[in-house]
Design a protein around this motif. Structure first.
Motif, PDB file in Angstrom:
ATOM      1  N   SER A 150       0.534  -1.338   0.173  1.00 38.87           N
ATOM      2  CA  SER A 150       0.090  -0.141   0.306  1.00 38.87           C
ATOM      3  C   SER A 150       0.846   1.382   0.297  1.00 38.87           C
ATOM      4  CB  SER A 150      -1.469  -0.225   1.184  1.00 38.87           C
ATOM      5  OG  SER A 150      -0.284   0.005   2.292  1.00 38.87           O
ATOM      6  N   ASP A 151       0.396   2.517  -0.106  1.00 45.92           N
ATOM      7  CA  ASP A 151       0.717   4.111  -0.350  1.00 45.92           C
ATOM      8  C   ASP A 151       1.754   3.476   0.970  1.00 45.92           C
ATOM      9  OD1 ASP A 151       1.062   4.374  -2.809  1.00 45.92           O
ATOM     10  OD2 ASP A 151      -0.875   5.460  -2.524  1.00 45.92           O
ATOM     11  N   LYS A 152       0.753   3.836   1.765  1.00 43.80           N
ATOM     12  CA  LYS A 152       0.787   3.934   3.584  1.00 43.80           C
ATOM     13  C   LYS A 152       2.617   2.816   3.603  1.00 43.80           C
ATOM     14  CE  LYS A 152      -0.499   3.841   8.140  1.00 43.80           C
ATOM     15  NZ  LYS A 152      -1.506   3.515   9.536  1.00 43.80           N
ATOM     16  N   GLU A 153       2.259   1.678   3.381  1.00 43.79           N
ATOM     17  CA  GLU A 153       3.262   0.992   3.930  1.00 43.79           C
ATOM     18  C   GLU A 153       4.516   1.486   2.928  1.00 43.79           C
ATOM     19  OE1 GLU A 153       4.407  -3.748   3.041  1.00 43.79           O
ATOM     20  OE2 GLU A 153       3.122  -3.194   2.625  1.00 43.79           O
ATOM     21  N   GLU A 154       4.277   1.815   1.863  1.00 45.15           N
ATOM     22  CA  GLU A 154       5.599   2.388   0.847  1.00 45.15           C
ATOM     23  C   GLU A 154       6.435   3.315   2.204  1.00 45.15           C
ATOM     24  OE1 GLU A 154       6.025   2.773  -2.867  1.00 45.15           O
ATOM     25  OE2 GLU A 154       4.172   1.667  -3.642  1.00 45.15           O
ATOM     26  N   ASP A 155       5.549   4.012   2.428  1.00 44.07           N
ATOM     27  CA  ASP A 155       5.617   5.900   3.219  1.00 44.07           C
ATOM     28  C   ASP A 155       6.893   5.757   4.285  1.00 44.07           C
ATOM     29  OD1 ASP A 155       4.481   7.377   1.788  1.00 44.07           O
ATOM     30  OD2 ASP A 155       3.134   7.791   2.854  1.00 44.07           O
ATOM     31  N   PHE A 156       6.375   4.183   5.268  1.00 43.55           N
ATOM     32  CA  PHE A 156       7.166   4.106   6.126  1.00 43.55           C
ATOM     33  C   PHE A 156       8.195   2.549   5.850  1.00 43.55           C
ATOM     34  CE2 PHE A 156       3.729   4.644   8.411  1.00 43.55           C
ATOM     35  CZ  PHE A 156       3.916   5.695   9.350  1.00 43.55           C
ATOM     36  N   ILE A 157       8.200   1.894   4.768  1.00 38.75           N
ATOM     37  CA  ILE A 157       9.407   1.234   4.140  1.00 38.75           C
ATOM     38  C   ILE A 157      10.821   2.543   3.884  1.00 38.75           C
ATOM     39  CG2 ILE A 157      10.218  -0.338   2.398  1.00 38.75           C
ATOM     40  CD1 ILE A 157       8.507  -0.971   2.508  1.00 38.75           C
ATOM     41  N   ASN A 177      18.492   0.859   5.407  1.00 44.49           N
ATOM     42  CA  ASN A 177      19.023  -0.300   4.511  1.00 44.49           C
ATOM     43  C   ASN A 177      17.521  -0.642   3.344  1.00 44.49           C
ATOM     44  OD1 ASN A 177      21.186   0.382   5.209  1.00 44.49           O
ATOM     45  ND2 ASN A 177      21.525  -1.741   6.250  1.00 44.49           N
ATOM     46  N   PRO A 178      17.047   0.236   2.931  1.00 43.61           N
ATOM     47  CA  PRO A 178      15.719  -0.267   2.030  1.00 43.61           C
ATOM     48  C   PRO A 178      15.975  -0.752   1.251  1.00 43.61           C
ATOM     49  CG  PRO A 178      15.697   2.177   2.468  1.00 43.61           C
ATOM     50  CD  PRO A 178      16.628   1.731   3.058  1.00 43.61           C
ATOM     51  N   ARG A 179      15.273  -1.479   0.323  1.00 52.65           N
ATOM     52  CA  ARG A 179      15.529  -2.240  -0.815  1.00 52.65           C
ATOM     53  C   ARG A 179      14.501  -1.858  -1.534  1.00 52.65           C
ATOM     54  NH1 ARG A 179      18.790  -7.520   1.188  1.00 52.65           N
ATOM     55  NH2 ARG A 179      20.526  -6.355   2.956  1.00 52.65           N
ATOM     56  N   ILE A 180      13.727  -2.486  -2.959  1.00 48.32           N
ATOM     57  CA  ILE A 180      12.907  -2.889  -4.297  1.00 48.32           C
ATOM     58  C   ILE A 180      12.105  -4.195  -3.112  1.00 48.32           C
ATOM     59  CG2 ILE A 180      14.121  -4.775  -5.333  1.00 48.32           C
ATOM     60  CD1 ILE A 180      11.565  -1.401  -6.501  1.00 48.32           C
ATOM     61  N   GLU A 181      13.224  -4.889  -2.744  1.00 47.68           N
ATOM     62  CA  GLU A 181      11.921  -6.254  -2.694  1.00 47.68           C
ATOM     63  C   GLU A 181      11.453  -5.868  -0.801  1.00 47.68           C
ATOM     64  OE1 GLU A 181      16.811  -7.279  -1.543  1.00 47.68           O
ATOM     65  OE2 GLU A 181      15.064  -6.493  -2.624  1.00 47.68           O
ATOM     66  N   SER A 182      12.070  -4.324  -0.093  1.00 53.28           N
ATOM     67  CA  SER A 182      11.502  -4.147   0.966  1.00 53.28           C
ATOM     68  C   SER A 182      10.070  -4.402   1.659  1.00 53.28           C
ATOM     69  CB  SER A 182      12.092  -2.836   1.741  1.00 53.28           C
ATOM     70  OG  SER A 182      13.704  -2.614   2.237  1.00 53.28           O
ATOM     71  N   ARG A 183       9.580  -4.930   2.388  1.00 55.44           N
ATOM     72  CA  ARG A 183       9.196  -4.966   3.015  1.00 55.44           C
ATOM     73  C   ARG A 183       8.121  -4.856   4.173  1.00 55.44           C
ATOM     74  NH1 ARG A 183       4.353  -6.286  -0.170  1.00 55.44           N
ATOM     75  NH2 ARG A 183       2.620  -6.028   1.362  1.00 55.44           N
ATOM     76  N   LEU A 184       6.855  -4.885   4.943  1.00 54.69           N
ATOM     77  CA  LEU A 184       7.009  -5.176   6.526  1.00 54.69           C
ATOM     78  C   LEU A 184       6.283  -5.929   6.473  1.00 54.69           C
ATOM     79  CD1 LEU A 184       5.381  -0.780   7.024  1.00 54.69           C
ATOM     80  CD2 LEU A 184       7.560  -1.691   7.180  1.00 54.69           C
ATOM     81  N   GLY A 185       6.464  -6.749   7.842  1.00 55.19           N
ATOM     82  CA  GLY A 185       6.521  -7.840   7.999  1.00 55.19           C
ATOM     83  C   GLY A 185       4.582  -7.806   8.054  1.00 55.19           C
ATOM     84  N   CYS A 186       4.601  -6.536   9.231  1.00 59.61           N
ATOM     85  CA  CYS A 186       2.977  -6.785   9.798  1.00 59.61           C
ATOM     86  C   CYS A 186       1.414  -6.577   8.466  1.00 59.61           C
ATOM     87  CB  CYS A 186       2.863  -5.505  10.266  1.00 59.61           C
ATOM     88  SG  CYS A 186       2.803  -3.932   9.860  1.00 59.61           S
ATOM     89  N   GLN A 187       2.413  -5.886   7.367  1.00 54.76           N
ATOM     90  CA  GLN A 187       1.119  -5.626   6.182  1.00 54.76           C
ATOM     91  C   GLN A 187       1.588  -7.289   5.201  1.00 54.76           C
ATOM     92  OE1 GLN A 187      -0.517  -2.757   5.908  1.00 54.76           O
ATOM     93  NE2 GLN A 187      -0.079  -3.832   8.042  1.00 54.76           N
ATOM     94  N   CYS A 188       2.361  -7.565   4.891  1.00 55.39           N
ATOM     95  CA  CYS A 188       2.531  -9.294   4.408  1.00 55.39           C
ATOM     96  C   CYS A 188       1.823 -10.067   4.664  1.00 55.39           C
ATOM     97  CB  CYS A 188       3.798  -9.756   4.364  1.00 55.39           C
ATOM     98  SG  CYS A 188       5.288  -8.234   3.341  1.00 55.39           S
ATOM     99  N   ILE A 189       0.581 -10.224   4.759  1.00 52.13           N
ATOM    100  CA  ILE A 189      -0.945 -10.928   4.707  1.00 52.13           C
ATOM    101  C   ILE A 189      -0.868 -11.898   3.569  1.00 52.13           C
ATOM    102  CG2 ILE A 189      -3.267 -11.132   5.229  1.00 52.13           C
ATOM    103  CD1 ILE A 189      -1.520  -9.314   6.477  1.00 52.13           C
TER     104      ILE A 189
END
Length: 113
Positions: free
Chosen positions: A66-73, A78-90
């Motif tokens: 989501s856009d919100k997740e991208e903002d926090f990433i 060390n963010p990368r193209i494959e970065s995600r937040l574990g709480c949002q990876c359903i």
């Protein structure tokens, strides 16, 4: 059912393979349910970046970013193209499962560990 392979950047930790993981839960929940430490300072509500991880394989098996997740990433270490937040990876349901591989950044950078 899913198979989740968890790699660690932290030295001295070997990869862990979790099998028979059910859908409709986050990768953060999967980690915590299996005694794998993944910080989550905001309580898993997408309000920080401490549950940051890298999804190496299986991005099509989890909810889209989501856009919100991208903002926090962008605030993660060390963010990368494959970065995600574990709480949002359903883990998606209705697709028969599959294999997901993630890497957890070194968690020693948080809370003075």
């Amino acid at each position: 059912m899913y198979t989740v392979k968890i790699n660690f950047e932290q030295k001295g930790l070997d990869p862990v393979i979790l099998t028979n993981i059910e859908s409709d839960q986050s990768l953060l929940e999967v980690c915590l349910d299996n005694n794998i430490e993944l910080h989550h300072n905001c309580g898993a509500v997408c309000a920080c970046s401490t549950c940051h991880l890298y999804v190496n394989k299986g991005t099509e098996l989890i909810e889209e970013i989501s856009d919100k997740e991208e903002d926090f990433i962008d605030r993660a270490v060390n963010p990368r193209i494959e970065s995600r937040l574990g709480c949002q990876c359903i883990l998606l349901s209705g697709n028969g499962g599959g294999e997901i591989e993630v890497t957890l950044p070194d968690q020693t950078q948080f809370l003075g560990e």
